[in-house]
Design a protein around this motif. Structure first.
Motif, PDB file in Angstrom:
ATOM      1  N   GLY A   1       0.819  -1.197   0.000  1.00 24.76           N
ATOM      2  CA  GLY A   1       0.000   0.000   0.000  1.00 24.76           C
ATOM      3  C   GLY A   1       0.859   1.255   0.000  1.00 24.76           C
ATOM      4  O   GLY A   1       2.055   1.211  -0.316  1.00 24.76           O
TER       5      GLY A   1
ATOM      6  N   GLY B   1      -2.812  -1.154  -2.045  1.00 22.47           N
ATOM      7  CA  GLY B   1      -3.482  -1.106  -0.749  1.00 22.47           C
ATOM      8  C   GLY B   1      -4.787  -0.341  -0.798  1.00 22.47           C
ATOM      9  O   GLY B   1      -5.628  -0.572  -1.670  1.00 22.47           O
ATOM     10  N   MET B   2      -4.965   0.600   0.131  1.00 23.29           N
ATOM     11  CA  MET B   2      -6.209   1.360   0.193  1.00 23.29           C
ATOM     12  C   MET B   2      -6.420   2.216  -1.043  1.00 23.29           C
ATOM     13  O   MET B   2      -7.567   2.502  -1.409  1.00 23.29           O
TER      14      MET B   2
ATOM     15  N   GLY C   1      -1.229  -2.252   6.839  1.00 22.88           N
ATOM     16  CA  GLY C   1      -2.462  -1.474   6.842  1.00 22.88           C
ATOM     17  C   GLY C   1      -3.504  -1.999   7.807  1.00 22.88           C
ATOM     18  O   GLY C   1      -3.258  -2.898   8.617  1.00 22.88           O
TER      19      GLY C   1
ATOM     20  N   LYS D   1      -7.268  -3.345   7.364  1.00 27.82           N
ATOM     21  CA  LYS D   1      -8.311  -3.682   6.389  1.00 27.82           C
ATOM     22  C   LYS D   1      -9.472  -4.445   7.001  1.00 27.82           C
ATOM     23  O   LYS D   1     -10.299  -4.996   6.279  1.00 27.82           O
TER      24      LYS D   1
ATOM     25  N   GLY E   1       2.614   3.141   8.520  1.00 26.27           N
ATOM     26  CA  GLY E   1       1.267   3.186   7.950  1.00 26.27           C
ATOM     27  C   GLY E   1       0.167   2.958   8.958  1.00 26.27           C
ATOM     28  O   GLY E   1       0.351   3.096  10.171  1.00 26.27           O
ATOM     29  N   ASP E   2      -0.996   2.577   8.462  1.00 24.28           N
ATOM     30  CA  ASP E   2      -2.196   2.464   9.297  1.00 24.28           C
ATOM     31  C   ASP E   2      -2.064   1.454  10.421  1.00 24.28           C
ATOM     32  O   ASP E   2      -2.749   1.572  11.439  1.00 24.28           O
TER      33      ASP E   2
ATOM     34  N   PRO F   1      -4.360   4.181  12.281  1.00 26.74           N
ATOM     35  CA  PRO F   1      -5.065   4.552  11.053  1.00 26.74           C
ATOM     36  C   PRO F   1      -5.157   6.069  10.888  1.00 26.74           C
ATOM     37  O   PRO F   1      -5.580   6.780  11.798  1.00 26.74           O
TER      38      PRO F   1
ATOM     39  N   ALA G   1       0.786   7.738   5.875  1.00 29.03           N
ATOM     40  CA  ALA G   1       1.449   6.462   5.618  1.00 29.03           C
ATOM     41  C   ALA G   1       2.657   6.647   4.703  1.00 29.03           C
ATOM     42  O   ALA G   1       3.720   6.048   4.911  1.00 29.03           O
TER      43      ALA G   1
END
Length: 651
Positions: free
Chosen positions: A153, A181-182, A239, A241, A449-450, A454, A460
């Motif tokens: 991500g 990723g996101m 991340g 998710k 990152g998250d 988050p 991130a």
């Protein structure tokens, strides 16, 4: 008693004796010859960069676009702006579209009128790079050790990019088909054009010595121990998710109750083509806005086969084919939020667009129960008006009402999936990190990152950059270096002088003696001080009266109405044309760095301030002072729009 060396602290505080404001400019000038202070040119960081989680040199690339900072010899300005922008962030086309732009909130021009449209100029830079096919440069490798990056991500890709620029190879492990990723699976395609996303990802991979292993889950397909044996360091960028369910009884057992991140992933993978007739999403942030906006775009189908129900697609038990899309009709989409509209965490722009698209938003309400039928499916979500006390919502008795729903989506937060990685779980479904983004008590393991906390995509990306630097120190067996108070990607006058062939010559004390008191030698930058690593400039240090009202040049938006939204997946923004991108960049006030307005030269009553000769001039080195003429009248400092001049000599 003398102060010990350990107790001494460097400070830039100015000492003030009595009144320091002149009531009359006439008096100020006529007693100025008693002042011991003369101008010093001081570089500080602008608040746009100070507000950017990735630490981009925003002022720098705005200066290049507007034509003030000139490119290096042989480099065209579009590419030069791209190089400056991507020094910190390799995704200008993406961030120019979807970053909520804390830089614009921090922009000092808000104190004059409206902020500079930083996002729109960044999109221009990113799209121009896409059209011109600019590539990243990659130096030779400095080590045969490789870094395992778990997660492809924004944090993982940023780390791979910054590691490669440092001469370090990496292998990216991702459990999806595609990287991103996101950006790939969390944000809809009308906000992030997939052609541009894939280009910016591939541009990183094409640097070489970045291997990609998709459809591979660490902790299942590959063990942590195997990574530790194969790689010199491991970066966890997995991340968050997994979505949180609503805190109502029966949520986990109710089939048509799903998380926002799973819902959006099903859509972005192309599996979810239509949704339920009545979708209710609980949230208030950008994810919840995406859920309801996607729902309005894909619509629903009358008499949908129960085996193709949206929740079954979200669970991976079914897929929709394109034939369903041809039968779309509008659906109802309702978003509920705990807070008033002005306090929602979603950006005002996103909220406005959702309302324009026909989404219903209910504010200051909270879910209190599920209403289910005999089969166990939810038919409504029972809501109540609420107040928030000490950060916790409390329902107001007697205000309950039922909100009919065929699909209920929770977008109230996300967590990490640490299945197979339980040793890294800090008890909150996240990973711990120290200030260098190392995993505590696990040498060689880093995190970004998250999964740390988050936050924004830009956050991130910035963490990936810092982690890459920490990993380099680790691989070299070097001690981690304390980072500056303000991030590192700011303008560097010495680098600019070197680029222009004007770098100071090397000082040899044995030949020249102690000449620290001179201002004529070529071994130093004449009366320049760089405080960009310590200070962010504020408007009280600037002359705002210099700046006239100049309306923003806004990019065109394609926000469909409620009648147009069904099947509408066009890119939301049409980028600024070049002339408007330049004009918008020209609204930048260049806070903390000279932008060559000539005020100090024009208004100096002694002709003490002068322009540096053209053959020795560059950005940040445009004016200098003849101190044999200077009487310390302060006028140059008072009329400096950017706050670049301090009356500080002698302090």
């Amino acid at each position: 008693m003398a102060t010990s060396q350990d107790e001494m602290k460097l400070t830039f505080r100015k000492f003030k004796d009595g009144e320091n404001k002149w009531s009359s400019m006439h008096d100020k000038i006529f007693v100025a010859d008693t002042s011991h202070k003369c101008p010093v040119y001081v570089h500080r960081t602008p608040p746009c960069q100070g507000s950017c989680p990735a630490g981009e040199d925003i002022r720098g690339w705005l200066q290049i676009v507007r034509g003030i900072e000139k490119p290096a010899p042989g480099v065209e300005w579009h590419e030069y702006a791209f190089r400056r922008a991507t020094d910190a962030n390799p995704f200008p086309a993406m961030m120019g579209r979807v970053c909520p732009a804390p830089c614009e909130d921090g922009c000092n021009r808000n104190e004059v009128e409206e902020f500079v449209g930083i996002n729109s100029v960044e999109q221009f830079i990113g799209d121009t790079a896409f059209e011109n096919g600019y590539k990243f440069e990659a130096p030779a490798l400095i080590t045969d050790k490789k870094v395992a990056i778990v997660g492809g991500g924004p944090a993982g890709m940023s780390a791979a990019y910054h590691l490669r620029r440092r001469g370090i190879a990496s292998v990216i492990f991702d459990d999806h088909d595609k990287l991103g990723g996101m950006m790939q699976y969390g944000i809809p395609n009308y906000r992030i054009p997939r052609s541009h996303l894939e280009h910016e990802i591939n541009r990183i991979i094409e640097m070489g010595d970045i291997e990609v292993r998709t459809n591979t889950r660490v902790g299942k397909d590959v063990s942590v121990e195997e990574l530790e044996k194969e790689f010199g360091a491991i970066l966890w960028a997995i991340g968050c998710k997994t979505g949180r369910g609503l805190f109502v009884e029966g949520w986990d057992e109710t089939p048509n109750c799903v998380s926002g991140v799973a819902y959006l992933e099903a859509f972005n993978k192309g599996d979810l083509k239509v949704t339920a007739k009545k979708v209710v999403c609980v949230g208030g942030g950008d994810t919840s806005i995406d859920v309801v906006s996607v729902s309005r775009r894909i619509g629903t189908v009358e008499d949908l086969d129960p085996s193709l129900a949206p929740e079954k697609v979200v669970a991976g038990e079914a897929k929709h084919d394109d034939a369903l899309a041809a039968k779309r009709v509008p659906c109802e989409a309702t978003l509920t939020a705990l807070f008033p509209r002005e306090e929602m965490t979603a950006t005002e722009e996103e909220v406005r667009d959702a309302l324009h698209e026909g989404v219903t938003i209910l504010n200051e309400v909270m879910p209190v129960a599920l209403v289910r039928d005999e089969s166990g499916r939810a038919t409504a979500l029972r809501m109540a008006k609420c107040v928030v006390k000490d950060g916790r919502p409390e329902p107001i008795e007697g205000t309950e009402f039922d909100l009919e729903a065929d699909l209920i989506v929770s977008a109230i937060g996300q967590g990490g999936d640490l299945t197979g990685l339980e040793d890294f779980d800090n008890g909150r479904g996240l990973m711990d990190s120290d200030q260098f983004y190392q995993v505590p008590n696990k040498p060689g393991h880093f995190v970004a990152g998250d999964i740390v906390r988050p936050h924004l995509l830009t956050t991130a990306i910035g963490q990936g950059s810092i982690a890459a630097e920490s990993i380099e120190h680790y691989l070299k067996n070097e001690q981690q270096v304390k980072r500056p108070k303000v991030d590192k990607h700011h303008f560097d006058l010495l680098a600019k002088l070197k680029e222009a062939g004007l770098a100071p010559i090397e000082f040899h004390a044995e030949e020249l003696g102690d000449l620290r008191g001179t201002s004529e030698g070529d071994w130093a930058v004449h009366n320049f001080e760089d405080r960009a690593a310590q200070e962010i400039i504020t408007t009280d240090q600037m002359f705002l009266g210099h700046f006239q009202y100049t309306p923003r040049h806004k990019r065109a938006e394609h926000g469909p109405s409620a009648e147009e939204v069904l099947g509408h997946f066009e890119d939301r923004y049409t980028g600024l044309p070049e002339d408007e991108a330049k004009a918008e960049a020209d609204r930048c006030m260049s806070c903390g760095l000279c932008f060559e307005c000539d005020n100090c030269v024009i208004y100096c009553p002694q002709d003490a301030v002068y322009r540096v000769p053209k053959d020795k001039r560059t950005t940040g080195r445009y004016v200098a002072t003849d101190y044999t003429r200077c009487i310390g009248c302060h006028i140059c400092s008072d009329v400096c729009p950017t706050g670049y001049i301090d009356m500080a000599m002698g302090e």
